[in-house]
Enzyme design. Structure first.
Site, short mmCIF file in Angstrom:
data_model
loop_
_atom_site.label_atom_id
_atom_site.label_comp_id
_atom_site.label_asym_id
_atom_site.label_seq_id
_atom_site.Cartn_x
_atom_site.Cartn_y
_atom_site.Cartn_z
N ASP A 142 0.51 -1.13 0.01
CA ASP A 142 0.07 -0.04 -0.10
C ASP A 142 0.78 1.16 -0.02
OD1 ASP A 142 -2.34 1.42 -0.07
OD2 ASP A 142 -2.54 1.34 2.13
N ASN A 157 -10.44 -3.41 -6.24
CA ASN A 157 -9.65 -2.31 -6.88
C ASN A 157 -10.41 -2.57 -8.23
OD1 ASN A 157 -6.23 -3.55 -5.93
ND2 ASN A 157 -7.76 -1.59 -5.16
#
Ligand code: FPP
Length: 247
Positions: free
Chosen positions: A18, A66
């Site tokens: 991330d 996503n």
């Protein structure tokens, strides 16, 4: 950093990569450029993991959630595996790395899927590190898919409900040979599991690193492993039981 104990390297390290977006923003770059910088970090960390003798490395490259990101960002994220494998496949073969992938590959664009399948096939006899890309992956989805496969086997009379236990169920997950996660690293400073490896990370030691993924490098991986080596893994036992070797 205290010394890394090379005889106590975690077998399975999984990473939630991330921070690409924030890394790019801080430099006035687009999110897609942040993801490209993230691929360079993947290259470095894969080499470091191999050198350290990590047996399984699982990278969360694209979650099932996503797909809801802006179209151009999704398009870049789908292109990255193609570029990565194009460049890295010869070295992976040479190093004996075996590439694997978990997730719902039916949703991947044909080009991404073909490159991934080629990488998996060309490295299938690799005897060394298992490098798993979680692509279009979600932990809940994986468990539901496992249940679907199990129900099909039940319909065919291949499984007796009474014999079902955790081990039998785990064999229906995306990558049946994958061991439990020992160390789960999340970069970017946030403390969330984000639907990653819900089954296999049940007893993982979790390490949150403030480093944004494109900045994460070998020394950060080593630091994470050092921290892991200081932890006491108890699996529900008391400290005294662990020390006396009850497990
Ligand atoms: C999360 O950061 C990261 C992703 C959604 C993608 C991660 C992908 C890579 C690092 C490249 C994958 C490489 C290969 C070879 C497949 P974010 O964008 O949410 O960051 P932010 O929280 O700072 O916005």
């Amino acid at each position: 950093m205290s010394a890394l104990q090379l005889d106590r390297i975690p077998h399975h390290v999984a990473v939630i990569m991330d921070g690409n977006g924030r890394w790019a923003e801080a430099r006035g770059m687009s999110r897609s450029e942040g993801h490209r910088a993230g691929v360079d970090a993947v290259r470095k960390v894969v080499r470091a993991a191999d050198a350290l003798g990590i047996e399984w490395l699982t990278l969360y490259a694209f979650s099932s959630e996503n797909w809801n990101r802006p179209k151009d960002e999704v398009a870049t994220l789908m292109q990255l595996p193609e570029e990565y494998f194009e460049e890295e496949l010869p070295e992976a073969i040479e190093r004996g790395t075996r590439i694997l992938s978990i997730g719902n590959h039916d949703r991947l664009p044909p080009g991404t899927r073909r490159t991934l399948e080629k990488a998996i096939e060309r490295t299938q006899d690799g005897p060394k590190m298992r490098l798993v890309f979680a692509l279009s992956y979600g932990g809940r989805g994986e468990i539901v898919e496992a249940a679907r496969r199990l129900l099909r086997d039940h319909e065919q009379g291949r499984i007796d409900p009474e014999s079902l236990d955790e081990k039998t169920f785990a064999a229906y997950l995306d990558e049946p040979d994958m061991p439990d996660v020992d160390l789960l690293i999340r970069t970017g400073g946030e403390s969330r599991i984000s639907n990653f490896l819900l089954w296999k990370a049940a007893y993982a030691e979790i390490l949150i690193s403030d480093r944004l993924w494109p900045d994460f490098e070998r020394k950060d991986l080593e630091q994470a492993i050092c921290d892991y080596q200081k932890r006491e893994r108890r699996y529900g036992l008391t400290s005294a039981q662990v020390r006396s070797g009850s497990k």
